[in-house]
Scaffold this motif. Structure first.
Motif, PDB file in Angstrom:
ATOM      1  N   ASN A  61       0.833  -1.196   0.000  1.00 60.84           N
ATOM      2  CA  ASN A  61       0.000   0.000   0.000  1.00 60.84           C
ATOM      3  C   ASN A  61       0.869   1.248   0.000  1.00 60.84           C
ATOM      4  O   ASN A  61       1.849   1.326   0.745  1.00 60.84           O
ATOM      5  N   VAL A  62       0.496   2.203  -0.820  1.00 59.60           N
ATOM      6  CA  VAL A  62       1.244   3.459  -0.900  1.00 59.60           C
ATOM      7  C   VAL A  62       0.343   4.604  -0.468  1.00 59.60           C
ATOM      8  O   VAL A  62      -0.777   4.755  -0.964  1.00 59.60           O
ATOM      9  N   GLU A  63       0.839   5.387   0.453  1.00 55.86           N
ATOM     10  CA  GLU A  63       0.170   6.610   0.901  1.00 55.86           C
ATOM     11  C   GLU A  63       1.169   7.736   0.641  1.00 55.86           C
ATOM     12  O   GLU A  63       1.990   8.071   1.494  1.00 55.86           O
ATOM     13  N   ALA A  64       1.157   8.247  -0.569  1.00 60.63           N
ATOM     14  CA  ALA A  64       2.125   9.267  -0.962  1.00 60.63           C
ATOM     15  C   ALA A  64       1.416  10.600  -1.139  1.00 60.63           C
ATOM     16  O   ALA A  64       0.267  10.663  -1.544  1.00 60.63           O
ATOM     17  N   CYS A  65       2.139  11.640  -0.817  1.00 58.44           N
ATOM     18  CA  CYS A  65       1.547  12.964  -0.909  1.00 58.44           C
ATOM     19  C   CYS A  65       2.420  13.876  -1.755  1.00 58.44           C
ATOM     20  O   CYS A  65       3.598  13.622  -1.969  1.00 58.44           O
ATOM     21  N   LEU A  66       1.803  14.914  -2.218  1.00 59.76           N
ATOM     22  CA  LEU A  66       2.495  15.930  -2.985  1.00 59.76           C
ATOM     23  C   LEU A  66       3.011  16.954  -1.987  1.00 59.76           C
ATOM     24  O   LEU A  66       2.222  17.629  -1.338  1.00 59.76           O
ATOM     25  N   VAL A  67       4.311  17.028  -1.816  1.00 59.74           N
ATOM     26  CA  VAL A  67       4.877  18.006  -0.888  1.00 59.74           C
ATOM     27  C   VAL A  67       5.204  19.270  -1.647  1.00 59.74           C
ATOM     28  O   VAL A  67       5.311  19.276  -2.869  1.00 59.74           O
ATOM     29  N   TYR A  68       5.373  20.342  -0.937  1.00 61.34           N
ATOM     30  CA  TYR A  68       5.568  21.644  -1.557  1.00 61.34           C
ATOM     31  C   TYR A  68       6.672  21.625  -2.602  1.00 61.34           C
ATOM     32  O   TYR A  68       6.508  22.157  -3.686  1.00 61.34           O
ATOM     33  N   GLU A  69       7.807  21.007  -2.322  1.00 60.39           N
ATOM     34  CA  GLU A  69       8.904  20.974  -3.275  1.00 60.39           C
ATOM     35  C   GLU A  69       8.484  20.290  -4.570  1.00 60.39           C
ATOM     36  O   GLU A  69       8.881  20.680  -5.646  1.00 60.39           O
ATOM     37  N   ASP A  70       7.646  19.265  -4.462  1.00 63.78           N
ATOM     38  CA  ASP A  70       7.142  18.569  -5.641  1.00 63.78           C
ATOM     39  C   ASP A  70       6.180  19.467  -6.419  1.00 63.78           C
ATOM     40  O   ASP A  70       6.200  19.511  -7.634  1.00 63.78           O
ATOM     41  N   ALA A  71       5.341  20.181  -5.697  1.00 64.57           N
ATOM     42  CA  ALA A  71       4.293  20.979  -6.320  1.00 64.57           C
ATOM     43  C   ALA A  71       4.860  22.136  -7.125  1.00 64.57           C
ATOM     44  O   ALA A  71       4.246  22.572  -8.098  1.00 64.57           O
ATOM     45  N   LYS A  72       6.012  22.649  -6.749  1.00 64.99           N
ATOM     46  CA  LYS A  72       6.591  23.778  -7.476  1.00 64.99           C
ATOM     47  C   LYS A  72       6.882  23.421  -8.925  1.00 64.99           C
ATOM     48  O   LYS A  72       6.886  24.286  -9.786  1.00 64.99           O
ATOM     49  N   SER A  73       7.110  22.148  -9.213  1.00 58.71           N
ATOM     50  CA  SER A  73       7.460  21.752 -10.568  1.00 58.71           C
ATOM     51  C   SER A  73       6.238  21.430 -11.431  1.00 58.71           C
ATOM     52  O   SER A  73       6.378  21.129 -12.600  1.00 58.71           O
ATOM     53  N   ILE A  74       5.045  21.510 -10.858  1.00 56.12           N
ATOM     54  CA  ILE A  74       3.826  21.196 -11.599  1.00 56.12           C
ATOM     55  C   ILE A  74       3.274  22.473 -12.225  1.00 56.12           C
ATOM     56  O   ILE A  74       3.186  23.513 -11.580  1.00 56.12           O
ATOM     57  N   ALA A  75       2.900  22.386 -13.468  1.00 49.09           N
ATOM     58  CA  ALA A  75       2.352  23.543 -14.173  1.00 49.09           C
ATOM     59  C   ALA A  75       1.092  24.035 -13.471  1.00 49.09           C
ATOM     60  O   ALA A  75       0.266  23.231 -13.034  1.00 49.09           O
ATOM     61  N   PRO A  76       0.911  25.338 -13.354  1.00 47.24           N
ATOM     62  CA  PRO A  76      -0.264  25.897 -12.655  1.00 47.24           C
ATOM     63  C   PRO A  76      -1.591  25.398 -13.203  1.00 47.24           C
ATOM     64  O   PRO A  76      -2.535  25.195 -12.447  1.00 47.24           O
ATOM     65  N   GLU A  77      -1.683  25.161 -14.505  1.00 46.33           N
ATOM     66  CA  GLU A  77      -2.958  24.710 -15.073  1.00 46.33           C
ATOM     67  C   GLU A  77      -3.327  23.305 -14.605  1.00 46.33           C
ATOM     68  O   GLU A  77      -4.491  22.933 -14.580  1.00 46.33           O
ATOM     69  N   VAL A  78      -2.332  22.523 -14.195  1.00 46.66           N
ATOM     70  CA  VAL A  78      -2.604  21.187 -13.675  1.00 46.66           C
ATOM     71  C   VAL A  78      -3.190  21.281 -12.273  1.00 46.66           C
ATOM     72  O   VAL A  78      -4.092  20.532 -11.901  1.00 46.66           O
ATOM     73  N   LEU A  79      -2.699  22.223 -11.492  1.00 43.09           N
ATOM     74  CA  LEU A  79      -3.181  22.382 -10.119  1.00 43.09           C
ATOM     75  C   LEU A  79      -4.554  23.036 -10.048  1.00 43.09           C
ATOM     76  O   LEU A  79      -5.255  22.883  -9.059  1.00 43.09           O
ATOM     77  N   GLY A  80      -4.936  23.748 -11.106  1.00 46.80           N
ATOM     78  CA  GLY A  80      -6.250  24.382 -11.106  1.00 46.80           C
ATOM     79  C   GLY A  80      -6.378  25.401 -10.002  1.00 46.80           C
ATOM     80  O   GLY A  80      -5.530  26.278  -9.855  1.00 46.80           O
ATOM     81  N   ASP A  81      -7.422  25.267  -9.180  1.00 41.43           N
ATOM     82  CA  ASP A  81      -7.684  26.239  -8.120  1.00 41.43           C
ATOM     83  C   ASP A  81      -6.848  26.013  -6.871  1.00 41.43           C
ATOM     84  O   ASP A  81      -6.902  26.789  -5.942  1.00 41.43           O
ATOM     85  N   LEU A  82      -6.112  24.929  -6.842  1.00 39.72           N
ATOM     86  CA  LEU A  82      -5.278  24.638  -5.685  1.00 39.72           C
ATOM     87  C   LEU A  82      -4.129  25.636  -5.635  1.00 39.72           C
ATOM     88  O   LEU A  82      -3.332  25.730  -6.557  1.00 39.72           O
TER      89      LEU A  82
END
Length: 84
Positions: A61-82
């Motif tokens: 079982n994997v319980e993985a989360c998106l941490v801030y350092e990971d999120a910086k590399s994601i394009a804003p349009e992927v994150l939407g309103d987040l």
């Protein structure tokens, strides 16, 4: 150590992986694949099938989360309103 991990898996151990979604799950899966391959003398493909069977049986079982350092590399349009 790989023998001990293999023995635990054979005895019904359940694996829980928690952490950053970018590296930890794939690193753990890779390490387990090497252990299964080494202990069974099988190929990496056979080890992968065995690990998928563990997942299907809810013993991996994997319980993985998106941490801030990971999120910086994601394009804003992927994150939407987040907002990060």
């Amino acid at each position: 150590m790989s023998k001990k991990v293999w023995d635990l898996l054979c005895d019904g151990a359940v694996v829980y992986v928690a952490g950053s979604s970018t590296e930890i799950p794939s690193d753990v899966m890779s390490a387990l694949g090497e252990i299964v391959s080494e202990e069974t003398g099988g190929s990496k493909e056979v080890a992968s099938r065995r690990l998928k069977a563990l997942e299907k049986a809810q013993r991996y079982n994997v319980e993985a989360c998106l941490v801030y350092e990971d999120a910086k590399s994601i394009a804003p349009e992927v994150l939407g309103d987040l907002r990060v």
